[in-house]
Design a protein around this motif. Structure first.
Motif, PDB file in Angstrom:
ATOM      1  N   ILE A   1       0.761  -0.942   0.178  1.00  0.00           N
ATOM      2  CA  ILE A   1       0.060  -0.136  -0.185  1.00  0.00           C
ATOM      3  C   ILE A   1       0.807   1.137   0.223  1.00  0.00           C
ATOM      4  O   ILE A   1       0.416   2.755   0.037  1.00  0.00           O
ATOM      5  CB  ILE A   1      -0.936   0.608   1.132  1.00  0.00           C
ATOM      6  N   THR A   2       2.003   0.910   0.581  1.00  0.00           N
ATOM      7  CA  THR A   2       3.235   2.040   0.313  1.00  0.00           C
ATOM      8  C   THR A   2       3.136   2.668  -1.376  1.00  0.00           C
ATOM      9  O   THR A   2       3.530   1.536  -2.258  1.00  0.00           O
ATOM     10  CB  THR A   2       4.472   2.384   0.643  1.00  0.00           C
ATOM     11  N   PRO A   3       3.426   4.050  -1.527  1.00  0.00           N
ATOM     12  CA  PRO A   3       3.266   4.509  -2.552  1.00  0.00           C
ATOM     13  C   PRO A   3       4.553   4.355  -3.446  1.00  0.00           C
ATOM     14  O   PRO A   3       5.857   4.007  -2.358  1.00  0.00           O
ATOM     15  CB  PRO A   3       3.176   6.144  -2.678  1.00  0.00           C
ATOM     16  N   SER A   4       5.305   4.154  -4.719  1.00  0.00           N
ATOM     17  CA  SER A   4       6.593   4.064  -5.603  1.00  0.00           C
ATOM     18  C   SER A   4       7.021   4.826  -5.299  1.00  0.00           C
ATOM     19  O   SER A   4       6.431   6.226  -5.838  1.00  0.00           O
ATOM     20  CB  SER A   4       6.027   3.365  -6.923  1.00  0.00           C
ATOM     21  N   ILE A   5       8.125   5.259  -4.862  1.00  0.00           N
ATOM     22  CA  ILE A   5       9.625   6.635  -4.738  1.00  0.00           C
ATOM     23  C   ILE A   5      10.230   5.949  -5.796  1.00  0.00           C
ATOM     24  O   ILE A   5      11.029   4.762  -5.814  1.00  0.00           O
ATOM     25  CB  ILE A   5      10.110   6.751  -3.895  1.00  0.00           C
ATOM     26  N   TYR A   6      10.536   6.646  -6.578  1.00  0.00           N
ATOM     27  CA  TYR A   6      11.706   6.978  -7.628  1.00  0.00           C
ATOM     28  C   TYR A   6      12.985   7.714  -7.290  1.00  0.00           C
ATOM     29  O   TYR A   6      12.602   9.024  -6.986  1.00  0.00           O
ATOM     30  CB  TYR A   6      11.232   7.387  -9.407  1.00  0.00           C
ATOM     31  N   ARG A   7      14.320   7.439  -7.610  1.00  0.00           N
ATOM     32  CA  ARG A   7      15.469   8.500  -6.841  1.00  0.00           C
ATOM     33  C   ARG A   7      16.185   8.540  -8.237  1.00  0.00           C
ATOM     34  O   ARG A   7      16.444   7.323  -9.212  1.00  0.00           O
ATOM     35  CB  ARG A   7      16.151   7.587  -5.780  1.00  0.00           C
ATOM     36  N   ALA A   8      16.140   9.736  -8.260  1.00  0.00           N
ATOM     37  CA  ALA A   8      17.485  10.221  -9.214  1.00  0.00           C
ATOM     38  C   ALA A   8      18.868  10.685  -8.826  1.00  0.00           C
ATOM     39  O   ALA A   8      18.764  11.259  -7.562  1.00  0.00           O
ATOM     40  CB  ALA A   8      16.715  11.305 -10.135  1.00  0.00           C
ATOM     41  N   THR A   9      19.600  10.565  -9.322  1.00  0.00           N
ATOM     42  CA  THR A   9      21.057  11.128  -8.897  1.00  0.00           C
ATOM     43  C   THR A   9      22.009  11.513  -9.612  1.00  0.00           C
ATOM     44  O   THR A   9      22.330  11.021 -10.753  1.00  0.00           O
ATOM     45  CB  THR A   9      21.714   9.325  -8.280  1.00  0.00           C
ATOM     46  N   ALA A  10      22.647  12.617  -9.198  1.00  0.00           N
ATOM     47  CA  ALA A  10      23.443  13.598  -9.982  1.00  0.00           C
ATOM     48  C   ALA A  10      24.838  13.390  -9.225  1.00  0.00           C
ATOM     49  O   ALA A  10      25.250  13.211  -8.236  1.00  0.00           O
ATOM     50  CB  ALA A  10      22.838  14.513 -10.175  1.00  0.00           C
ATOM     51  N   THR A  11      25.845  13.268  -9.899  1.00  0.00           N
ATOM     52  CA  THR A  11      27.173  13.278  -9.336  1.00  0.00           C
ATOM     53  C   THR A  11      27.869  14.495  -9.508  1.00  0.00           C
ATOM     54  O   THR A  11      28.061  14.825 -11.029  1.00  0.00           O
ATOM     55  CB  THR A  11      28.456  11.628  -9.880  1.00  0.00           C
ATOM     56  N   LEU A  12      28.418  15.562  -8.695  1.00  0.00           N
ATOM     57  CA  LEU A  12      29.571  15.971  -8.475  1.00  0.00           C
ATOM     58  C   LEU A  12      30.934  15.972  -7.901  1.00  0.00           C
ATOM     59  O   LEU A  12      31.426  14.622  -7.331  1.00  0.00           O
ATOM     60  CB  LEU A  12      28.690  17.130  -7.463  1.00  0.00           C
ATOM     61  N   GLN A  13      32.082  16.574  -8.635  1.00  0.00           N
ATOM     62  CA  GLN A  13      32.924  16.642  -7.702  1.00  0.00           C
ATOM     63  C   GLN A  13      33.776  17.894  -7.406  1.00  0.00           C
ATOM     64  O   GLN A  13      33.353  19.282  -7.842  1.00  0.00           O
ATOM     65  CB  GLN A  13      33.852  16.229  -9.067  1.00  0.00           C
ATOM     66  N   ILE A  14      33.842  17.807  -6.245  1.00  0.00           N
ATOM     67  CA  ILE A  14      34.574  18.858  -5.208  1.00  0.00           C
ATOM     68  C   ILE A  14      35.871  18.801  -4.848  1.00  0.00           C
ATOM     69  O   ILE A  14      36.176  17.714  -4.482  1.00  0.00           O
ATOM     70  CB  ILE A  14      33.576  19.469  -3.583  1.00  0.00           C
TER      71      ILE A  14
ATOM     72  N   PHE B   1      17.276  13.130  -5.099  1.00  0.00           N
ATOM     73  CA  PHE B   1      15.816  13.088  -5.188  1.00  0.00           C
ATOM     74  C   PHE B   1      14.723  12.435  -5.362  1.00  0.00           C
ATOM     75  O   PHE B   1      14.852  11.186  -6.162  1.00  0.00           O
ATOM     76  CB  PHE B   1      15.937  14.586  -5.738  1.00  0.00           C
ATOM     77  N   ASP B   2      14.306  12.223  -4.204  1.00  0.00           N
ATOM     78  CA  ASP B   2      13.386  10.831  -4.590  1.00  0.00           C
ATOM     79  C   ASP B   2      11.886  11.579  -4.403  1.00  0.00           C
ATOM     80  O   ASP B   2      11.734  12.404  -4.087  1.00  0.00           O
ATOM     81  CB  ASP B   2      13.537   9.916  -2.923  1.00  0.00           C
ATOM     82  N   SER B   3      11.108  10.876  -5.303  1.00  0.00           N
ATOM     83  CA  SER B   3       9.432  12.161  -5.658  1.00  0.00           C
ATOM     84  C   SER B   3       9.048  10.919  -6.685  1.00  0.00           C
ATOM     85  O   SER B   3       9.696   9.525  -6.681  1.00  0.00           O
ATOM     86  CB  SER B   3       9.455  12.658  -6.993  1.00  0.00           C
ATOM     87  N   LEU B   4       7.810  11.118  -6.833  1.00  0.00           N
ATOM     88  CA  LEU B   4       6.306   9.544  -6.733  1.00  0.00           C
ATOM     89  C   LEU B   4       7.087   9.043  -8.690  1.00  0.00           C
ATOM     90  O   LEU B   4       6.649   8.558  -9.157  1.00  0.00           O
ATOM     91  CB  LEU B   4       5.484  10.271  -6.744  1.00  0.00           C
ATOM     92  N   GLN B   5       7.469  10.622  -9.298  1.00  0.00           N
ATOM     93  CA  GLN B   5       7.309  10.551 -10.233  1.00  0.00           C
ATOM     94  C   GLN B   5       9.240  10.468 -10.650  1.00  0.00           C
ATOM     95  O   GLN B   5       9.998  11.616 -11.030  1.00  0.00           O
ATOM     96  CB  GLN B   5       7.103  11.784 -11.270  1.00  0.00           C
ATOM     97  N   PRO B   6       9.597   8.961 -12.078  1.00  0.00           N
ATOM     98  CA  PRO B   6      10.998   9.429 -12.607  1.00  0.00           C
ATOM     99  C   PRO B   6      10.953  10.184 -13.139  1.00  0.00           C
ATOM    100  O   PRO B   6      12.557  11.358 -12.890  1.00  0.00           O
ATOM    101  CB  PRO B   6      11.147   8.364 -13.146  1.00  0.00           C
ATOM    102  N   GLY B   7      10.480  10.940 -14.297  1.00  0.00           N
ATOM    103  CA  GLY B   7      11.150  12.435 -14.390  1.00  0.00           C
ATOM    104  C   GLY B   7      11.366  13.274 -13.719  1.00  0.00           C
ATOM    105  O   GLY B   7      12.314  14.023 -13.578  1.00  0.00           O
TER     106      GLY B   7
END
Length: 754
Positions: A86-99, A209-215
């Protein structure tokens, strides 16, 4: 050792076998046997197998309560499964930074603003915390396009559980699209759904970043990365601009101070007539330096001359180094030696008063006079040298004192001059340093170099990140097993009943005469019909243990009791009677439970008259004996229930009955009432030769067992041991099997190695 088939009846009782319970002389009464309790074999605490046994006991507990563990595990797995579904699907996108490390310096002064001096660990931790700040979240929220606000509304919409709670509370459902999202809530949304994950041992950091939509997740991850880079550049430019403004203000102030201090210095030098106050450049200082050197040399010469003078006064003149090194003295000594040699040569020819000899002697005296004059002159020259050195030293010291007074006077008049001069030098150095730094900041501020870059931009994920059904079920499985095991161990820990033979030995300190298994189907009498059954074998082992319980074998009168009802004492009394009868012994089974008799039901005999009738004085016990279907087994039922069982059992007729029974039968077994709550068992245990305590596995509490044992000891009972009944071997683990026979089958089956 007693022979089980041999009779223990005294000689006076053999003739009366056909007429039992005939009174016999007191001399023929069977003396009470001295009990010899079985010594339990306890495990030594230093035994290396103790730890293995402890682990095995835990395994037995889990096997015993396996259904509880399975139930807890199934419940937790079901809850995890339902929650995951019953838990909504969460989609995670990842951006990689160099510091990279920051190298810009605003003020080049040690201990004020460290640049490269900051450790890399502190620097990177600072950058990670900057990624999580509310300012960055507000920057991202401010640049969020309008077409993405619908996705934000959907992400902020309450879930199924939240809507269900609202409905139960009577709150009306809100339309997510119609709700206006303020700036603070939007920034909080960005912070809550953003995750910062530094890559270990590298300069990379992943921004999730996590949200309900992949885009939408990919867009927000990229927006956070871009906003962080822009914020870093803005901070660098702001720092440069602030530094330039600060340096401009400081330069203006220092310029005015430098001009004022230089004016004051020039004015003071003109008033005092001071030209070059530097001690190294002034003539007085230079002359004092030269006189110091000359004074040191003069002091050295004076010391050396004084040493020579003291040596001339304390040493023989001829031994002085100056005399020895003098050429004139050396020539005069050589001349005197030659004259002395001539004088000695001619003395062999001429007499001392001879003119030639007198002439030579005169020359020798003249040479001696010259030597004395030369030595005196040398001593006078040493003294003159000392006086000259001392005079020179005095003159140099006087001149040095004059120069010191002049320099001290000049220094006293130049104090303020030096103060003003140092202030001028300080202001000039500060002004030059700030001017140089101002030029560097002006050049570096326009470059705009950035040390943060995007390595991988975020893309829309193909699958959901959470909830992960496999991971949740695995965690639920581990949690369920842990909870079930802990609950089982806790319940087992709280369970204070006596379950195993080790509990009897440890808690009561009594030997275990035998362990009787639980009968799940049928009755004990049905099991006894099969002599090879586990039930029969167990009681047969109890009978064998009783034969070795005393020095004279089985006590003639056995009293069977328990702590509480329904523990199997009547079954134990009946079964032991049957097994002793199978050995050919004449056995009398007495039902002495005058409150709740049960033997007449088990033997299917009449209970209209019995023990209570005899104890009340109605008749002799001969007429109340009942013949059973079992050979050599006679029963004396309880009879009608009396109102005062304890008074009847404590009377003399019960003692006479046991004496008659012991004289007429090979074995007398008494089925008595429970010990707790009534006094009947204490009376019967005192009258019997031996007492057997029946304990039900998993039902008798340890406190009850100790209380029973105290009462029996107080009654001076001869407790032979404990029979542990109704033990379920399958619930207690494989350590409590029963020989070579399987419990599930009534026919013998070999399951072990011979």
């Amino acid at each position: 050792m007693n022979n089980p088939n041999a009779s223990n009846i005294p000689g006076g009782a053999i003739a009366r076998r056909q007429s039992p319970l005939v009174p016999a002389p007191p001399a023929t009464a069977h003396p009470p046997a001295t009990p010899r309790p079985l010594i339990p074999v306890l495990r030594d605490a230093d035994d290396p197998d103790t730890d293995e046994t402890s682990v095995l006991s835990y395994w037995h507990v889990l096997v015993k309560r396996k259904w509880l563990v399975i139930a807890v595990l199934a419940t937790i797995l079901l809850v995890v499964l339902v929650t995951t579904m019953i838990t909504p699907s969460i989609y995670r996108a990842t951006a990689t930074l160099q510091i990279d490390l920051d190298t810009i310096k605003v003020i080049q002064a040690e201990g004020v603003t460290p640049g490269e001096g900051m450790s890399s660990r502190d620097y990177y931790q600072t950058q990670y915390e900057l990624l999580k700040t509310r300012a960055l979240a507000e920057r991202v929220a401010a640049k969020l396009p309008e077409n993405l606000m619908v996705s934000v509304h959907e992400s902020l919409a309450p879930g199924a559980l939240s809507r269900l709670k609202g409905m139960l509370r009577g709150q009306p459902a809100e339309d997510p699209a119609a709700t206006t999202i303020d700036k603070d809530r939007l920034a909080a949304f960005v912070q809550q759904n953003m995750r910062v994950d530094p890559v270990r041992n590298s300069r990379l950091v992943r921004v999730h970043f996590d949200s309900l939509q992949p885009g939408f997740s990919a867009t927000m991850a990229n927006a956070i990365a871009d906003a962080f880079i822009a914020a870093n550049i803005d901070r660098r430019f702001d720092a440069s601009a602030y530094a330039k403004q600060y340096l401009e203000e400081r330069l203006a102030q220092l310029k005015l101070r430098l001009e004022d201090s230089e004016k004051q210095l020039v004015e003071f030098a003109q008033q005092e007539g001071i030209v070059g106050v530097d001690e190294q450049q002034s003539p007085a200082a230079q002359e004092m330096h030269r006189i110091n050197e000359s004074l040191a040399a003069a002091q050295q010469q004076r010391i050396e001359a004084e040493a020579k003078l003291q040596r001339t006064q304390q040493t023989s003149p001829e031994a002085l180094p100056e005399v020895l090194l003098s050429t004139i003295v050396s020539q005069l000594k050589n001349r005197r030696t030659e004259l002395t040699s001539q004088y000695q040569d001619k003395l062999r020819i001429f007499k001392p008063d001879y003119p030639t000899m007198m002439q030579i002697q005169g020359q020798i005296d003249e040479v001696d006079q010259q030597l004395r004059s030369e030595i005196s002159r040398i001593k006078q020259s040493v003294k003159a040298e000392y006086e000259s050195a001392r005079s020179t030293e005095s003159m140099l010291a006087a001149r040095l004192s004059e120069l010191k007074l002049q320099i001290l006077d000049l220094q006293g008049r130049s104090i303020k001059y030096n103060i003003l001069k140092r202030e001028v030098d300080t202001n000039r150095q500060l002004y030059d340093g700030l001017l140089q730094r101002y030029k560097e900041i002006g050049v570096a501020g326009g470059i705009g170099a950035n040390n943060i870059s995007v390595v991988d931009r975020a893309r829309a994920p193909r699958g959901r990140y959470s909830p992960n059904l496999t991971r949740n079920l695995a965690l639920g499985l581990l949690a369920g097993l842990a909870a079930g095991v802990l609950l089982a161990l806790m319940i087992e820990r709280l369970d204070d009943t006596i379950k195993l033979p080790e509990d009897v030995e440890r808690q009561l300190g009594l030997a275990v005469l035998g362990v009787i298994p639980r009968i799940n189907q049928g009755s004990p009498l049905v099991e006894l019909k099969n002599p090879r059954s586990v039930f029969s074998e167990s009681y047969r082992s109890v009978r064998t243990a009783l034969q070795f319980s005393t020095d004279s074998g089985v006590p003639r009168t056995l009293f069977i009791t328990s702590s509480t009802p329904s523990e199997g004492k009547s079954t134990t009394a009946l079964t032991l009677s049957l097994h002793f009868a199978q050995l050919g012994k004449r056995v009398l089974l007495i039902d002495a439970d005058l409150r709740n008799p049960s033997l007449h039901h088990l033997l299917a005999v009449s209970n209209e008259a019995g023990l209570s009738n005899y104890l009340s004085g109605a008749s002799r016990p001969l007429r109340y004996l009942c013949r059973t279907r079992v050979k050599n087994l006679t029963c004396l039922c309880s009879g009608p229930l009396p109102p005062n069982p304890a008074e009847l059992l404590a009377g003399p007729r019960m003692v006479n009955l046991l004496q008659l029974a012991a004289a007429s039968f090979d074995q007398v077994i008494i089925d008595g009432p429970p010990v707790l709550g009534i006094a009947d068992a204490a009376i019967l245990s005192n009258l019997s030769d031996g007492t057997v305590l029946v304990v039900e596995s998993g039902n008798t509490r340890r406190g009850y067992g100790r209380a029973v044992l105290k009462r029996l000891m107080a009654a001076r009972a001869r407790v032979l041991g404990v029979v542990l009944t109704k033990l379920d071997p399958r619930s207690q683990g494989p350590g409590y099997g029963y020989g070579y026979y399987s419990y599930e089958e009534s026919t013998p089956k070999r399951i072990g190695r011979a």
